[in-house]
Scaffold this active site. Structure first.
Site: not given
Length: 494
Positions: A117, A169-170, A184
């Site tokens: 979103h 998220t990465k 990580r």
């Protein structure tokens, strides 16, 4: 009783890798035909799509062969491609724009959200701001653990393991094991390879064979000895690895033979071959290389064709630097090393860490030239190399074009990786994984008497000396050289 049987018949759709019954195979033919007609799904052979999987709002869906979708997996608002032999387990969620490679396993409850979103405005409800799709990309041979979450915009490399419950998220590099929230990198999966009993045993066995067979290999090449300089020197260097003298004559006569080949001239054979063969046998040259004093070092190095032929530039820089090295270490002469290192430092390309230009993205000549120039200068004199991390980047990119290189190409890769590792651990696990693959390749290719299929299966003194040295250099790079039982003492020592 019927409900009880139906309960167990559903097992194959919760475990879709199991063999289907004949009735289920027919059901799949009809079910997949309906999905293709209704939703436009494109599917390869041997796919299993549970009738209790939930697939809605399809824009584009392409499945490779052998894809398995378990019961109650939710796939919606899809623009997705999935490669061969992938599994989406029960209760996994795939949403939005997603690209998945082959041999990927998505565990129960894992969620991939290739859409998000928009919510930057606070004066308008986020539901009215629409969505954006950066998309998710997943490489080959990836295991996404139970209840792991991957958010929009993430790229996951090849051979990755994402631990259960991780929130990714990465971007995730290839071979990584990741976990946690946010996720990580916990370790590189390749890091443990060098300590495996398989690799340590392979190195020890190779060392034993080398010790037992070097003499046979050298004796079989006796016909190479003649007026040529290098065969005599290669034989001396091979024998010296094992604390021996070549089996052609006495040690004293062999040293006299090498001394008779000395010349005060700028050539690989007269400087490197003869100089290092004598050094390997515990002897020195009879006289220094006087020609060095007649050169303007900067002018000479500038005259070499570094841009169009960096191999040639590095080759001649190696000869010059080695002549200077012998003049200083064996005769105590003052040498113009400031001019040598000054020129090399000023003319290296900072963006690549090598000298010379690449051609069409191929760094073959610059990498080969780097090995030669640096071996004789920075490496031999013990001076730190400039731009070590850039050199590592260039060499690792270069190795992808020559995964099964000949002796020269393999040496030109392992030496810079090893030398740079003395200054930085940058990308060392990736480099060591390559080194392990080369150790396997070389060990598997040796034959009795040390012929090798890597370069046509013929025995030669030069080839035997180089492959012995390369194997040692690979072992030293992964910290296992002590298992080998021999050590190069000639031109290709580290």
């Amino acid at each position: 009783m019927r409900d009880f049987e139906e309960y167990f018949e559903k097992e194959n759709y919760f475990l879709p890798w199991n063999a289907l019954t004949e009735a289920q195979r027919e059901e799949q033919r009809q079910w997949q035909a309906g999905l293709k007609a209704r939703l436009g799904l494109v599917m390869g052979e041997n796919c299993v799509i549970s009738p209790e999987a939930h697939i809605y709002e399809v824009e584009r869906t392409v499945f490779g062969s052998g894809v398995k979708i378990g019961s109650h997996a939710l796939m919606r608002r899809l623009n997705i491609s999935i490669g061969d032999n992938c599994t989406v387990n029960s209760y996994a969620v795939l949403h939005g724009r997603i690209s998945i490679g082959s041999d990927v396993s998505i565990a129960p409850g894992a969620k991939l959200f290739g859409e998000n979103h928009n919510f930057s405005r606070i004066d308008v409800s986020f539901k009215r701001q629409g969505c954006e799709r950066k998309g998710i990309t997943v490489g080959d041979d990836v295991w996404i653990g139970a209840d792991a979450i991957i958010v929009d915009g993430v790229t996951v490399g090849n051979h990755v393991v994402i631990a259960a419950g991780a929130v990714v998220t990465k971007d995730v590099p290839s071979f990584a094991l990741v976990g946690g929230n946010p996720a990580r990198v916990l370790r590189d999966r390749r890091a443990a390879l060098k300590d495996s009993p398989e690799i340590e045993g392979l190195i020890s066995d190779f060392g034993k064979r080398a010790k037992n067979e070097w003499r046979t290999a050298v004796e079989s090449c006796k016909a190479e000895l003649g007026e040529a300089v290098r065969p005599w020197c290669d034989a001396a260097e091979i024998a010296a690895m094992f604390g021996e003298t070549p089996p052609f004559m006495s040690r004293e006569d062999y040293i006299d033979k090498l001394h008779s080949m000395e010349r005060d001239e700028h050539s690989y054979e007269r400087v490197l071959s003869v100089g290092y063969a004598l050094k390997a046998m515990g002897e020195s040259l009879n006289s220094p290389f006087e020609y060095v004093n007649k050169l303007d070092i900067s002018e000479y190095l500038s005259s070499l064709p570094w841009k169009e032929d960096a191999w040639n530039g590095g080759h001649n820089a190696d000869i010059l630097a080695t002549a200077m090295y012998f003049n200083r270490t064996q005769f105590g002469l003052k040498i113009p090393e400031n001019e040598l290192f000054g020129w090399l430092g000023r003319n290296i390309v900072p963006q690549t860490g090598v000298w010379g230009m690449d051609k069409d993205g191929d760094f073959l000549l610059p990498v080969n030239g780097w090995y030669r120039a640096v071996r004789g200068s920075y490496g031999q004199f013990g001076v730190p190399v400039p731009y070590a991390e850039k050199t590592v980047d260039t060499v690792l990119a270069h190795k992808e074009r020559y995964p099964r290189g000949n002796a020269c190409y393999t040496l030109d890769i392992i030496y810079p990786l090893w030398l740079c590792s003395r200054q930085t651990s940058y990308r060392i696990t990736e480099g060591q994984a390559w080194a392990i693959e080369q150790l396997k390749r070389i060990a598997e290719s040796w034959r009795p008497g040390f012929s090798f299929e890597l370069e046509g299966g013929e025995v030669s003194l030069q080839g035997t000396e180089m492959w012995f040295s390369i194997f040692y250099n690979l072992c030293k790079y992964i910290g296992k050289e002590r298992l080998l039982g021999y050590e190069p003492k000639g031109v290709h020592l580290t």
